[in-house]
Write a protein that holds these residues in place. Structure first.
Motif, PDB file in Angstrom:
ATOM      1  N   LEU A 197       0.799  -1.220   0.000  1.00  0.00           N
ATOM      2  CA  LEU A 197       0.000   0.000   0.000  1.00  0.00           C
ATOM      3  C   LEU A 197       0.839   1.280   0.000  1.00  0.00           C
ATOM      4  O   LEU A 197       0.296   2.376  -0.057  1.00  0.00           O
ATOM      5  N   GLU A 198       2.132   1.139   0.129  1.00  0.00           N
ATOM      6  CA  GLU A 198       3.042   2.286   0.037  1.00  0.00           C
ATOM      7  C   GLU A 198       2.695   3.371   1.056  1.00  0.00           C
ATOM      8  O   GLU A 198       2.668   4.560   0.752  1.00  0.00           O
ATOM      9  N   SER A 199       2.406   2.951   2.295  1.00  0.00           N
ATOM     10  CA  SER A 199       2.083   3.900   3.358  1.00  0.00           C
ATOM     11  C   SER A 199       3.218   3.951   4.374  1.00  0.00           C
ATOM     12  O   SER A 199       3.685   2.912   4.849  1.00  0.00           O
ATOM     13  N   ASP A 200       3.640   5.150   4.726  1.00  0.00           N
ATOM     14  CA  ASP A 200       4.742   5.323   5.672  1.00  0.00           C
ATOM     15  C   ASP A 200       4.346   4.995   7.106  1.00  0.00           C
ATOM     16  O   ASP A 200       5.207   4.756   7.949  1.00  0.00           O
ATOM     17  N   THR A 201       3.045   5.000   7.399  1.00  0.00           N
ATOM     18  CA  THR A 201       2.591   4.792   8.779  1.00  0.00           C
ATOM     19  C   THR A 201       2.103   3.362   9.040  1.00  0.00           C
ATOM     20  O   THR A 201       1.762   3.029  10.170  1.00  0.00           O
ATOM     21  N   ILE A 202       2.062   2.541   7.999  1.00  0.00           N
ATOM     22  CA  ILE A 202       1.478   1.205   8.105  1.00  0.00           C
ATOM     23  C   ILE A 202       2.535   0.127   7.876  1.00  0.00           C
ATOM     24  O   ILE A 202       3.364   0.230   6.973  1.00  0.00           O
ATOM     25  N   LYS A 203       2.479  -0.906   8.701  1.00  0.00           N
ATOM     26  CA  LYS A 203       3.329  -2.085   8.495  1.00  0.00           C
ATOM     27  C   LYS A 203       2.479  -3.208   7.907  1.00  0.00           C
ATOM     28  O   LYS A 203       1.285  -3.312   8.195  1.00  0.00           O
ATOM     29  N   GLU A 204       3.112  -4.068   7.106  1.00  0.00           N
ATOM     30  CA  GLU A 204       2.401  -5.136   6.398  1.00  0.00           C
ATOM     31  C   GLU A 204       3.091  -6.477   6.643  1.00  0.00           C
ATOM     32  O   GLU A 204       4.317  -6.565   6.582  1.00  0.00           O
ATOM     33  N   ARG A 205       2.306  -7.514   6.921  1.00  0.00           N
ATOM     34  CA  ARG A 205       2.826  -8.884   7.029  1.00  0.00           C
ATOM     35  C   ARG A 205       2.016  -9.775   6.099  1.00  0.00           C
ATOM     36  O   ARG A 205       0.805  -9.944   6.280  1.00  0.00           O
ATOM     37  N   VAL A 206       2.681 -10.326   5.121  1.00  0.00           N
ATOM     38  CA  VAL A 206       1.986 -11.102   4.091  1.00  0.00           C
ATOM     39  C   VAL A 206       1.357 -12.364   4.686  1.00  0.00           C
ATOM     40  O   VAL A 206       1.995 -13.102   5.451  1.00  0.00           O
ATOM     41  N   LEU A 207       0.095 -12.595   4.319  1.00  0.00           N
ATOM     42  CA  LEU A 207      -0.619 -13.814   4.710  1.00  0.00           C
ATOM     43  C   LEU A 207      -0.595 -14.848   3.586  1.00  0.00           C
ATOM     44  O   LEU A 207      -0.344 -16.021   3.817  1.00  0.00           O
ATOM     45  N   TYR A 208      -0.868 -14.398   2.359  1.00  0.00           N
ATOM     46  CA  TYR A 208      -0.884 -15.321   1.219  1.00  0.00           C
ATOM     47  C   TYR A 208      -0.924 -14.531  -0.082  1.00  0.00           C
ATOM     48  O   TYR A 208      -1.137 -13.311  -0.088  1.00  0.00           O
ATOM     49  N   TYR A 209      -0.688 -15.231  -1.171  1.00  0.00           N
ATOM     50  CA  TYR A 209      -0.799 -14.662  -2.510  1.00  0.00           C
ATOM     51  C   TYR A 209      -1.987 -15.323  -3.200  1.00  0.00           C
ATOM     52  O   TYR A 209      -2.069 -16.553  -3.274  1.00  0.00           O
ATOM     53  N   GLU A 210      -2.908 -14.502  -3.693  1.00  0.00           N
ATOM     54  CA  GLU A 210      -4.142 -15.018  -4.274  1.00  0.00           C
ATOM     55  C   GLU A 210      -4.189 -14.712  -5.768  1.00  0.00           C
ATOM     56  O   GLU A 210      -4.345 -13.566  -6.165  1.00  0.00           O
ATOM     57  N   PRO A 211      -4.071 -15.737  -6.623  1.00  0.00           N
ATOM     58  CA  PRO A 211      -4.068 -15.510  -8.073  1.00  0.00           C
ATOM     59  C   PRO A 211      -5.393 -14.968  -8.586  1.00  0.00           C
ATOM     60  O   PRO A 211      -6.456 -15.191  -7.994  1.00  0.00           O
ATOM     61  N   PHE A 212      -5.319 -14.238  -9.684  1.00  0.00           N
ATOM     62  CA  PHE A 212      -6.513 -13.818 -10.415  1.00  0.00           C
ATOM     63  C   PHE A 212      -6.933 -14.978 -11.318  1.00  0.00           C
ATOM     64  O   PHE A 212      -6.084 -15.654 -11.916  1.00  0.00           O
ATOM     65  N   VAL A 213      -8.227 -15.195 -11.435  1.00  0.00           N
ATOM     66  CA  VAL A 213      -8.772 -16.220 -12.332  1.00  0.00           C
ATOM     67  C   VAL A 213      -9.818 -15.549 -13.221  1.00  0.00           C
ATOM     68  O   VAL A 213     -10.653 -14.777 -12.737  1.00  0.00           O
ATOM     69  N   ALA A 214      -9.771 -15.838 -14.513  1.00  0.00           N
ATOM     70  CA  ALA A 214     -10.733 -15.237 -15.442  1.00  0.00           C
ATOM     71  C   ALA A 214     -12.039 -16.024 -15.435  1.00  0.00           C
ATOM     72  O   ALA A 214     -12.039 -17.259 -15.361  1.00  0.00           O
TER      73      ALA A 214
END
Length: 312
Positions: free
Chosen positions: A150-167
């Motif tokens: 999210l490119e926020s200076d005040t927020i930290k992020e911890r990845v939970l998972y990667y979710e693919p796009f499906v058509a």
């Protein structure tokens, strides 16, 4: 000055009304007003312009409220230290979740989480990413689950998972006969999108812009829910893209409309996010562990290319 007085000031700054702030703080309006007056007398300044409707912060009041929020956060950290020392994982925890994640992820982990951590009182709210960032920064959410980065200076992020796009490609669509898709196959002009405000919509647009320098942003049709997009697609109004977890609930008779991308699959990164002050980390750690453990059984994809959820 006291921590209680600072909390009252924060409540007034939020609600712009003494009566509503008093209700939020579970005190009478005269009690709250008296404490704020004492704070202003001690500092020899005016924090609130009471002549405005609604009440507004003075110029110095805005600076004081920013510092008050920092002080209250640091005071709360003392309780965090005590809880961690005692090994206690409990208390109120306010969690925000974006609309395209709430209906699929929440049923997967909520029952297990509350069973494992019965002393945590979860308060879960659905918000857009923009709302979530504001609520975390203002101290009204402890954490959230959202698409990142999210490119926020005040927020930290911890990845939970990667979710693919499906058509989701209906009958008689130009891509219907393809076994797998490439991003270059996509055409924004026949794509059904979520309405403005959804970060998944922004991710789809960013994905298409990767291969189109200029696109016409007048879309054929937009909707507020993924389920509606599927129904509109079935009516021949275009194709759409779905987060992978949403495809698990697709009825068998419609599953033939799902088409996966060639690897590396475009995907969104889903993380638990929280303020850089890192309050209630023992609960955030517990939630991260529970969700990560559960999601491994649902999503086996790793060869992915992350698509930014930030509107370009």
């Amino acid at each position: 000055m006291t921590i209680t007085q600072l909390k009252y000031a924060l409540a007034i700054a939020e609600h712009k009304n003494f009566t509503k702030a008093a209700e939020k703080c579970f005190v009478t309006q005269p009690t709250l007003s008296t404490q704020i007056q004492k704070l202003e007398d001690e500092l020899d300044i005016t924090i609130f312009d009471r002549g405005k409707k609604p009440i507004e912060l003075t110029e110095v009041g805005r600076k004081i409220v920013i510092q008050a929020r920092n002080i209250v956060n640091e005071a709360d950290r003392i309780q965090d230290i005590v809880d961690q020392q005692k090994g206690f994982i409990g208390g109120e925890f306010r969690l925000g979740i974006i609309p395209t994640i709430m209906p699929t992820l929440l049923p997967m982990f909520l029952k297990n989480f509350i069973k494992k951590y019965p002393k945590i009182k979860l308060k879960i709210e659905e918000h857009t990413t923009e709302e979530i960032l504001a609520l975390i920064n203002d101290g009204h959410l402890d954490a959230a689950i959202a698409a990142t980065p999210l490119e926020s200076d005040t927020i930290k992020e911890r990845v939970l998972y990667y979710e693919p796009f499906v058509a989701y490609v209906p009958n008689n669509h130009r891509l219907r006969d393809k076994k797998t898709l490439e991003v270059a196959d996509l055409d924004i002009d026949d794509m059904l999108l979520l309405e403005d405000g959804h970060c998944f919509r922004d991710g789809v647009i960013n994905l298409c812009k990767t291969f189109k320098v200029q696109i016409d942003e007048k879309f054929q049709l937009e909707s507020g829910s993924i389920e509606t997009l599927i129904k509109l697609s079935d009516e021949g109004l275009g194709m759409t893209l779905l987060p992978y977890l949403h495809t698990l609930d697709i009825q068998d008779k419609l599953s033939s409309n799902l088409v996966h991308f060639k690897e590396p699959s475009p995907a969104r990164e889903v993380s638990i996010i929280y303020h850089k002050s890192e309050l209630k980390m023992q609960i955030i750690d517990a939630m991260h562990d529970v969700i990560s453990g559960i999601i491994r059984g649902a999503i086996a994809f790793q060869n992915v290319e992350i698509v930014s959820p930030v509107a370009k």
